[in-house]
Design an enzyme around this catalytic site. Structure first.
Site, short mmCIF file in Angstrom:
data_model
loop_
_atom_site.label_atom_id
_atom_site.label_comp_id
_atom_site.label_asym_id
_atom_site.label_seq_id
_atom_site.Cartn_x
_atom_site.Cartn_y
_atom_site.Cartn_z
N HIS A 378 0.79 -1.24 0.00
CA HIS A 378 0.00 0.00 0.00
C HIS A 378 0.81 1.28 0.00
O HIS A 378 0.23 2.36 0.00
CB HIS A 378 -0.93 0.03 1.22
CG HIS A 378 -2.16 -0.83 1.06
ND1 HIS A 378 -3.31 -0.37 0.47
CD2 HIS A 378 -2.40 -2.11 1.41
CE1 HIS A 378 -4.21 -1.35 0.47
NE2 HIS A 378 -3.67 -2.41 1.03
N LYS A 569 -8.58 14.09 3.78
CA LYS A 569 -7.72 12.90 3.81
C LYS A 569 -6.87 13.06 5.06
O LYS A 569 -6.85 14.12 5.69
CB LYS A 569 -6.84 12.84 2.56
CG LYS A 569 -6.04 14.13 2.30
CD LYS A 569 -5.36 14.17 0.93
CE LYS A 569 -6.30 14.18 -0.24
NZ LYS A 569 -6.08 13.06 -1.16
N ARG A 570 -6.13 12.00 5.45
CA ARG A 570 -5.25 12.13 6.60
C ARG A 570 -4.26 13.28 6.37
O ARG A 570 -3.85 13.54 5.23
CB ARG A 570 -4.50 10.82 6.86
CG ARG A 570 -5.40 9.74 7.48
CD ARG A 570 -5.91 10.13 8.86
NE ARG A 570 -4.87 10.16 9.86
CZ ARG A 570 -4.63 9.19 10.75
NH1 ARG A 570 -5.40 8.12 10.78
NH2 ARG A 570 -3.66 9.31 11.62
N LYS A 575 0.90 14.46 1.34
CA LYS A 575 -0.38 14.82 0.73
C LYS A 575 -0.48 16.32 0.46
O LYS A 575 -1.40 16.78 -0.20
CB LYS A 575 -1.53 14.35 1.63
CG LYS A 575 -1.60 12.81 1.74
CD LYS A 575 -2.73 12.38 2.66
CE LYS A 575 -2.75 10.88 2.90
NZ LYS A 575 -3.33 10.12 1.76
N THR A 677 -8.30 6.77 -2.85
CA THR A 677 -9.65 6.30 -3.18
C THR A 677 -10.65 7.44 -3.00
O THR A 677 -11.71 7.44 -3.64
CB THR A 677 -10.05 5.10 -2.31
OG1 THR A 677 -9.69 5.36 -0.95
CG2 THR A 677 -9.37 3.83 -2.79
N LYS A 681 -14.14 8.77 -5.18
CA LYS A 681 -15.45 9.12 -4.60
C LYS A 681 -15.91 10.49 -5.09
O LYS A 681 -17.08 10.68 -5.44
CB LYS A 681 -15.36 9.09 -3.07
CG LYS A 681 -15.17 7.68 -2.53
CD LYS A 681 -14.64 7.66 -1.10
CE LYS A 681 -14.11 6.25 -0.79
NZ LYS A 681 -13.36 6.20 0.48
#
Length: 843
Positions: A378, A569-570, A575, A677, A681
């Site tokens: 992952h 998101k986290r 990110k 993911t 969405k």
């Protein structure tokens, strides 16, 4: 003139929510009242909203039971190959509405509650999220369970029943504060304890080598108590099982040590054993090598493998023999999928059971093990890779350490035979990392012990083969596959965005819900004015609904005509929430400089949890809230720019925010986000994406057309080139005046006037040791955001791009992902056939 439809009446019209037949509604009301009376022991005079939720949950659960029992009975009779998805995380969210959707009960329940004078949405809001996950990896496991059931696979999700899931996040004075998530406080109507399947799990002790093999002796025992949760497929009468283990101390725990008078202490010490399933580790993409975490990993693996082998032995296979004893057939009947390296102990544990307990030869056992197990990777971030200290292993799992050493010895023999004299390759490929303190590389263990290794998006799988696992790919290329992640369209479209599901169904029918590729047919409607209008109208309704939710929650006035620009998101440096912050500040400065220009209004929302020990991530949250305090209170800005930090982002908040989004921010440094993911969405729910060519964004651009996404920034090879040349943040800082202004404002206390140096560490990181090269993508990001603003001013052209995006979503159904796992890794055939439902009086 007809009066406008109430929410209740509008829902009744929606076909995707099932039919509200009179008999059905009457029966639901009867069962609801029965549960209120007999299960909750309340009458309507003293019942609370929570009582009503539990009564409804139990009523809906009743409709699962017959199907659940029949499904499991069917598996026992037919003895299909079974797949065991082992994960330390299952991020399930709420269960009630998802169950109603998959059983086509939503309209009937809504009508029944309405006739009883209750509001179903209010009752749904009483349910706690099952927050047994951190982010993508845990939510993926939940989507996979839904797809495996909907595709008729004999599948089981195995994990841990954490008493405390991911912490609840409170923002206090701009800072994240964690509080315990006591999600089981009021009980969980969806689980059924199964004490009859309790299993012993052993720790510590030592090994004895004798003539009849190896014994693991003097171990401490903890019991694993299973709790089963039903997993219904989409309208196919199949109900699979998620089995989560809870730790229990055995009755004799600490008492056999005849510690005179220590009885009370011995009973109190039972907590030590039961702490194993107490709490989810709240780290996303980060390895924290704690003994309790290794205990959790072995606990789930040991209990699960005992279950797998018991089921393999007793399964009916044409005859009525007592048990199956030929383990050579195990890979034909069992597939084990390891969700990251967290359940890697399954490999040495399966070897221990086969060799020490079932007395197979090593070679036979190893062949069975490799053909049974498969591993999903992952992440490529080095800090996330699990590398357990050998001395911790030796202490906790002495037999498994011996087995890992033997696996490694034979593995290195094979490597040496293939690459004679290449000692550096031997060192790189060893399962044991020498140096400071010896460590076991769990990813290497998984690759060697599995027949298939997959990444979770094409670009990620390619990076694995070219970098982290290059040596392993060269030696066994046949093992390496790609399985691009997906999301379940049941939860992430039908359930969270029924308005959009309905306007789609009006055009192309309902079958897309089980076969998302059918969304391609929407390309025919891209110039259909009525469809464009309908899609835009649904988005506006979702925005209004979310705006109401936000105003109740944050006491800020939201402009529902502004662009809803969302990054949820986290919180992690890779990110790049900081890149988003720099755009907000730049846009703020531009509006301040020319306040009379026609600026595109934006409401920027950023949400997500920071791991409690991740200092930089917590500072990023503090910066976002500080920017909001300044921007939201500037009278010149007005309602043209608002910044909101979405508190306590979780599955249930995602279900509200994502359908309301106009713009989805997917802006990780190329090569760092394995898949993502959330990106899928947003795409499915009618948002446009601004993003880098990273993770699944690459494939989204391929499916929808690159022109229909806002792609910017370095590609993976640009990042590599910049690494070779050396990334120097000052060059960008000195060359780009707006970037310099923004950084100087952060550094000079413009956003923290009471503590001018509050953000000096963040600025120092960005200027001197930013691994994720925020400044390198700043200029292109700002230019790309200008294109976003320009298009948003033309609602019709914007909505056409939205339609192309929705039409390109088919690939990103987890049904497609799971069908590929089934055919290409597990050797199973998925089916969309309905299971026959026996007609009887019980639901």
């Amino acid at each position: 003139m007809s009066k406008p439809l109430s929410d209740h009446d509008r829902k009744k019209q929606i076909s995707v929510r099932g039919l509200a037949g009179v008999e059905n509604v009457t029966e639901l009301k009867q069962n609801f009242n029965r549960h209120l009376h007999f299960t909750l022991v309340k009458d309507r005079n003293v019942a609370t909203k929570r009582d009503y939720y539990f009564a409804l949950a139990n009523t809906v659960r009743d409709h699962l039971i017959g199907r659940w029992i029949r499904t499991q009975q069917h598996y026992y009779e037919k003895d299909p190959k079974r797949v065991y998805y082992i994960s330390l995380e299952f991020y399930m969210g709420r269960t009630l509405q998802n169950t109603m959707v998959n059983l086509a009960l939503e309209n009937a329940c809504d009508e029944a509650m309405y006739q009883l004078g209750l509001d179903m949405e209010e009752l749904e809001d009483m349910e706690e999220d099952a927050g047994l996950g951190n982010g993508g990896l845990g939510r993926l496991a939940a989507c996979f369970l839904d797809s495996m059931a909907s595709l008729g696979l004999a599948a089981y999700g195995y994990g841990i029943r954490y008493e405390f899931g991911i912490f609840n996040q409170k923002i206090v004075n701009g800072w994240q504060v964690e509080e315990a998530d006591d999600w089981l406080r009021y009980g969980n109507p969806w689980e059924k304890a199964r004490p009859e399947y309790m299993r012993p799990v052993r720790f510590y002790g030592r090994t004895e080598h004798g003539p009849d093999g190896v014994k693991w002796v003097d171990a401490q025992v903890v019991l694993a108590l299973p709790y089963d949760t039903p997993v219904p497929g989409y309208r196919n009468n199949i109900v699979n099982t998620m089995r989560l283990w809870s730790a229990k101390a055995p009755c004799e725990f600490n008492l056999k040590d005849f510690n005179v008078g220590g009885y009370i202490q011995a009973v109190l010490d039972r907590n030590l054993a039961e702490n194993i399933s107490r709490v989810l580790y709240p780290n996303d993409n980060f390895f924290e090598g704690k003994e309790l975490r290794l205990k959790q990993e072995y606990f789930v693996v040991s209990a699960t493998l005992q279950d797998i082998i018991r089921r393999f032995k007793v399964s009916k296979f044409g005859s009525r023999e007592i048990a199956r004893t030929d383990f050579s057939k195990l890979p034909d009947k069992v597939a084990i999928q390891l969700n990251d390296t967290h359940p890697a102990m399954a490999i040495p544990e399966l070897m221990r059971v086969l060799v020490d307990e079932e007395k197979l030869s090593w070679d036979k056992a190893w062949d069975i093990c490799v053909r049974t197990c498969a591993y999903t990777n992952h992440t490529v971030l080095p800090e996330a890779l699990e590398r357990w200290p050998v001395d911790l292993f030796a202490h906790l799992l002495p037999r498994h350490l011996e087995i890992v050493y033997e696996i490694n010895r034979r593995h290195l023999e094979r490597v040496a035979a293939k690459y004679p004299g290449d000692n550096d390759r031997l060192r790189r490929m060893s399962l044991i990392e020498e140096g400071g303190q010896k460590r076991i590389n769990m990813a290497h263990l998984c690759i060697v012990g599995s027949h298939a290794v997959n990444g979770v998006a094409q670009i990620h799988s390619d990076i694995l083969k070219a970098t982290v696992f290059k040596d392993f790919y060269e030696m066994e290329p046949h093992k390496f596959q790609n399985k691009t992640n997906g999301i379940t369209p049941r939860r992430w479209l039908v359930m969270c965005n029924p308005g959009l599901a309905e306007v789609i169904a009006e055009r192309i029918g309902e079958d897309f819900i089980r076969d998302l590729d059918q969304l391609q047919a929407l390309r025919e409607y891209v110039n259909d004015d009525a469809f464009i209008r309908d899609v835009a109208k649904v988005k506006q309704e979702n925005k209004l609904k979310f705006a109401v939710h936000l105003e109740e929650h944050y006491k800020v006035k939201i402009n529902p005509n502004s662009m809803f620009d969302i990054q949820v998101k986290r919180i992690h440096e890779y990110k790049r929430q900081l890149l988003n912050c720099l755009h907000i500040i730049t846009y703020f400065n531009r509006i301040k400089k020319e306040p009379n220009k026609q600026w595109t209004p934006r409401t920027v929302m950023i949400g997500g949890k920071a791991a409690p020990g991740y200092h930089t991530a917590k500072m990023i949250i503090r910066l976002i809230t500080a920017i909001g305090d300044v921007v939201n209170n500037d009278p010149v800005i007005g309602d043209r720019l608002k910044v909101i930090f979405l508190e306590n982002y979780r599955v249930t908040l995602a279900e509200k925010a994502i359908p309301a989004a106009d713009l989805s921010e997917q802006i990780s440094t190329a090569g760092t986000e394995a898949s993502g993911t959330g990106n899928m969405k947003f795409m499915l729910n009618g948002a446009l994406t601004i993003g880098t060519m990273d993770g699944a964004n690459v494939e989204m651009a391929e499916e929808a057309g690159e022109d229909n996404l806002f792609i910017f920034g370095m590609r993976v090879d640009d990042v590599d080139k910049l690494d070779m040349k050396g990334y120097h943040a000052e060059e960008y800082y000195n060359r780009l005046p707006e970037l310099k202004q923004a950084i100087d404002q952060i550094a000079g206390g413009f956003f923290s006037p009471k503590q001018p140096d509050l953000f000096k560490e963040i600025v120092n990181m960005l200027m001197h040791h930013d691994r994720f090269k925020v400044f390198a993508d700043y200029e292109d990001y700002i230019k790309c955001q200008e294109k976003v603003n320009a298009l948003y001013k033309n609602p019709k052209e914007w909505t056409k791009k939205v339609i192309y995006n929705i039409a390109g979503c088919g690939k990103f159904s987890s049904d497609r992902t799971i069908a590929q796992y089934a055919r290409e890794i597990w050797g199973m055939e998925p089916t969309l056939k309905k299971s026959k439902k026996k007609k009887n009086k019980n639901p």
